[in-house]
Design a protein around this motif. Structure first.
Motif, PDB file in Angstrom:
ATOM      1  N   PHE A  60      29.974 -47.387  18.396  1.00  0.00           N
ATOM      2  CA  PHE A  60      30.257 -48.571  17.596  1.00  0.00           C
ATOM      3  C   PHE A  60      29.840 -49.845  18.335  1.00  0.00           C
ATOM      4  CE2 PHE A  60      33.121 -51.885  15.961  1.00  0.00           C
ATOM      5  CZ  PHE A  60      32.746 -51.843  14.623  1.00  0.00           C
ATOM      6  N   THR A  95      33.266 -54.709  11.470  1.00  0.00           N
ATOM      7  CA  THR A  95      33.501 -53.613  10.521  1.00  0.00           C
ATOM      8  C   THR A  95      33.307 -54.106   9.091  1.00  0.00           C
ATOM      9  OG1 THR A  95      35.051 -52.532  12.031  1.00  0.00           O
ATOM     10  CG2 THR A  95      35.211 -51.960   9.698  1.00  0.00           C
ATOM     11  N   ALA A 148      37.851 -47.547   7.891  1.00  0.00           N
ATOM     12  CA  ALA A 148      36.908 -47.920   8.940  1.00  0.00           C
ATOM     13  C   ALA A 148      37.596 -48.684  10.074  1.00  0.00           C
ATOM     14  CB  ALA A 148      35.779 -48.759   8.340  1.00  0.00           C
ATOM     15  N   ARG A 180      36.740 -46.112  13.843  1.00  0.00           N
ATOM     16  CA  ARG A 180      35.367 -46.632  13.875  1.00  0.00           C
ATOM     17  C   ARG A 180      34.335 -45.516  13.717  1.00  0.00           C
ATOM     18  NH1 ARG A 180      37.185 -51.843  13.420  1.00  0.00           N
ATOM     19  NH2 ARG A 180      38.516 -52.406  15.170  1.00  0.00           N
TER      20      ARG A 180
END
Length: 795
Positions: free
Chosen positions: A310, A414, A450, A454
């Motif tokens: 991420f 995100t 989310a 992640r």
């Protein structure tokens, strides 16, 4: 040549291999016998049901005859199948080229055409084996390695694998011969075997791998394919329709129905060439520390495969904002299309320290938004997007934490990633489809999923994105109105409402909602497969009719090669008598006595109508012609008039009677004329068209195509169900197995060469994967613009 061993005990095997194979055979024989014994009553019921639904008494008598034959011989079926299974296992060390039967030399005079029933059997069995080889590809690969070790040879391929789908189909054919059934009943037996015995073959193959592993055959053997996914460029896109050398898994044609397709990994591109972004504002020592708030825990920098995780996506986003700032001003570095919303300060003003909103508070606010009832949307009111949700969260947070409250960088990123993903998905979803409203309802639960995990962006089988894909594909632009499934929309609506009502961080909620949708998709895929099979059987019938008509025309042309009857007689031969030959070819085949008799009658007609003095007159010729014509549907008076013209050259040339007979023949529908598709002669192919044509002939049945409909680039997805290697006719169906059209392979190759038709590859099959790859391409393109922009600014 050594004979193939019939039993494991008689095979020349090392003691350890013999012991393993014997225990393996005893282990699987119980399962096989149980499955076969459960299948036979189902098959008997299917035979009886077909007999009850027969079209006429003769056909019903045929079904009952096959039913009695099955009941008489069913006791032989299972033992012969088990004998064949043991023989396959016993021959693991027999080289594939060896056989007990002598190989006869093939000469030109011994070559014959393959019978239609043999072709039909082989096609059905090959289709069953191919489908299960695709579903159990991973397990079969490991079984091939293990049997290669037992056989003292390289890994066995699918054809040689003793318990592979191809071997089981060979055993089925051998055992089925003991039942003494006709072709149609044998095909029904094969289909029943496919549904009742092979239904869970992929799971059975996994258990066989586990059993051999426990027996010490390559214990701990695993295989994890490594898929390298490069960003497509216009010149190297697999949509180009050609097959490059060394075709990778990502370029394999998509053959699965909607629903059972395999999700592909969402890869993160290599970030080593990107400029290092500035420290995150909420990193230790940054603005978060200055504000006195505890910074959220940083996500892991690498995944299970050691690739950027991420944090790598965050670097892409940072580079994207930096590139946008060079073109749109400093504010764009923080705003972006769907990025984090920041507070702009006036020039010269002292910027106050930002106060980060804890992720727990963000989730609490999202819970409140999710629980709020859905607001009806006005006619011209735009749909809510993720930027609206983020703005609502910030407004609520600033009421609680002050005007300087803002989202932490991972939380804002995100939102931005999901916003970009939704933007790409909406390009491929019709705005007026019910799926658009369902996607809007899923926004808040997806943001929560989310934020909590992640790995949503990196985990191939995350249940939230599985449901997201199912909803999006229900309204995909590549579907026509006939593809819409009202029952699927009902299940999707229930699933989305279930998630909105019950999701509060438990991933199992998405799994439960998605399971119901997937069950319906799998049931729909089975229905589509059955509908497609009926269409393929009809297309094969038309194909056999067309081949029979070609053979009849060739026979008449050959008879007319050395003699030229009157033109009117030739017209009668090419129309009325050609129907007789065509029907005889279809019903009895070319090796039958009926075909030989009609072939001789054809030669007699030519001799009788050309006035050949040396030809022997046959007084029964008019009666034979009349009888044959009546069998294909000609009325008695028509048959008599035609037989009179075809049996003698000494017929009064009455213009009135010829005109009347010609008019009656023109008004009569010829055999198969209603299904005749007139095609223009194919022009010579260009090199690119020839390459596409060769590739088309190598494609598996079931390959999905996308056809370009207009200049705007709208496409429609259709499935290549079957094509004829003889005539080149190709049958296409839609998502529900309904026939939508036919193309010739030449025409299809021309469309592919002009980029009007594309083959859908496995990595492009799912809408959500295409949207994610498009998102990454957009991020990389903008990130790559940052360096030239800096040079231009410095100049």
């Amino acid at each position: 040549m050594s004979a193939t061993p019939a039993t494991i005990a008689s095979a020349a095997l090392p003691p350890r291999v013999r012991r393993i194979l014997r225990s393996f055979f005893e282990h699987i024989a119980t399962d096989v016998v149980q499955s076969l014994n459960a299948m036979l009553p189902e098959y008997e019921q299917a035979l009886f049901k077909q007999a009850e639904q027969a079209r006429n008494n003769n056909r019903q008598a045929e079904f009952f005859s096959n039913l009695h034959s099955f009941q008489r011989n069913r006791g032989e079926f299972v033992p012969h199948f088990i004998f064949a299974l043991e023989s396959e296992l016993a021959s693991v060390r027999t080289p594939p080229g060896e056989s007990s039967a002598p190989v006869s030399k093939v000469e030109f005079r011994t070559l014959t055409l393959v019978e239609d029933d043999v072709m039909d059997e082989e096609i059905v069995l090959r289709d069953i084996a191919r489908r299960h080889e695709i579903r159990a590809a991973h397990a079969l690969l490991l079984l091939g390695q293990r049997f290669g070790a037992l056989g003292g040879a390289p890994a066995f391929d699918n054809e040689r694998l003793p318990i592979g789908p191809q071997a089981l189909c060979r055993m089925l054919k051998q055992a089925g011969a003991t039942l003494e059934l006709e072709l149609e009943e044998r095909l029904l037996l094969y289909r029943t075997f496919d549904h009742k015995v092979m239904g869970n073959y992929h799971e059975w193959a996994e258990t066989l791998n586990q059993y051999l592993s426990r027996e010490g055959v390559l214990p701990g053997l695993v295989y994890t394919p490594r898929r390298v996914r490069s960003v497509d460029t216009p010149g190297t896109s697999p949509r180009a329709g050609t097959r490059p050398e060394g075709q990778t898994a990502a370029e394999r044609p998509l053959t699965a129905w909607r629903g059972p397709s395999t999700p592909s990994a969402w890869t993160v591109p290599d970030l080593k060439d990107l400029p290092k972004p500035p420290p995150l504002p909420d990193a230790p020592g940054g603005a978060a520390a200055a504000s006195g708030e505890a910074a959220p825990t940083a996500p892991a920098t690498t995944g299970e495969d050691g690739q950027p995780n991420f944090e790598g996506l965050q670097q892409l986003l940072a580079a994207r904002r930096k590139a946008m700032a060079r073109f749109s001003g400093p504010a764009a570095a923080r705003l972006g299309e769907a990025g984090a919303i920041a507070t702009a300060s006036k020039p010269g003003a002292v910027e106050m320290p930002r106060k980060l909103v804890p992720t727990a508070d963000v989730l609490s606010s999202l819970d409140a938004l999710q629980a709020a009832p859905a607001q009806p949307r006005g006619k011209d009111q735009p749909r809510r997007n993720l930027k609206d949700i983020q703005q609502a969260l910030l407004s609520r947070a600033r009421q609680q934490h002050g005007a300087q409250a803002t989202l932490a960088s991972p939380d804002a990123d995100t939102f931005e990633l999901l916003g970009l993903l939704y933007t790409e998905m909406e390009r491929e979803v019709r705005a007026d489809a019910p799926a658009s409203d369902l996607l809007g309802r899923l926004q808040v639960p997806l943001v929560q999923a989310a934020l909590r995990d992640r790995q949503f962006f990196l985990r191939p089988q995350h249940p939230a994105r599985e449901l997201l894909n199912a909803v999006a594909e229900s309204g995909a632009t590549w579907q026509s109105e006939d593809d819409l499934d009202p029952q699927l929309l009902h299940h999707l609506h229930q699933a989305v409402e279930f998630v909105v009502k019950h999701y509060h961080g438990d991933e199992a909620v998405f799994e439960q909602a998605n399971q119901d949708v997937q069950r319906h998709l799998q049931a729909a895929a089975r229905k589509a497969e059955l509908a497609e099979r009926r269409q393929v059987e009809a297309a094969r019938g038309k194909e056999r009719l067309e081949i029979a008509k070609q053979r009849a025309n060739e026979t008449i042309e050959s008879a007319l090669a050395e003699a030229q009857p009157p033109r009117f007689v030739q017209a009668l031969l090419n129309q009325a008598w050609a129907d007789v030959l065509t029907l005889t070819q279809l019903r009895q085949g070319e090796k039958s006595d009926e075909w030989a008799e009609h072939l001789q009658t054809t030669l007699q007609i030519v001799a009788a109508t050309t006035g050949d003095a040396g030809a022997q007159k046959d007084a029964q010729l008019p009666a034979k012609i009349e009888k044959a014509l009546q069998q294909v549907g000609y009325h008695e008076d028509e048959a008599q008039a035609i037989a009179k013209r075809l049996s003698s050259a000494d017929v009064d040339d009455d213009a009135g009677s010829k005109t009347e007979l010609t008019a009656r023949l023109k008004a009569r529908a010829r055999l198969g004329e209603q299904n005749l598709v007139k095609r223009k002669p194919a022009a010579p192919r260009t090199p690119k068209e020839q390459e596409c044509y060769d590739y088309l002939r190598s494609l598996p049945f079931g390959t999905w195509f996308e056809f370009v409909l207009n200049q705007q680039g709208d496409v429609q997805r259709q499935r290549l169900s079957w094509f004829s290697p003889v005539t080149g006719n190709a049958l296409f169906v839609n998502q529900r197995g309904q026939r939508v059209g036919e193309h010739s392979l030449d025409g299809l190759a021309m469309m592919m060469a002009k980029n009007q038709a594309h083959i859908v590859t496995e990595d492009k099959g799912r809408l959500i994967d295409r949207a994610w790859n498009a998102t990454l391409r957009a991020l990389r393109n903008l990130a790559g613009m940052s360096k030239p922009a800096e040079e231009g600014a410095g100049a």
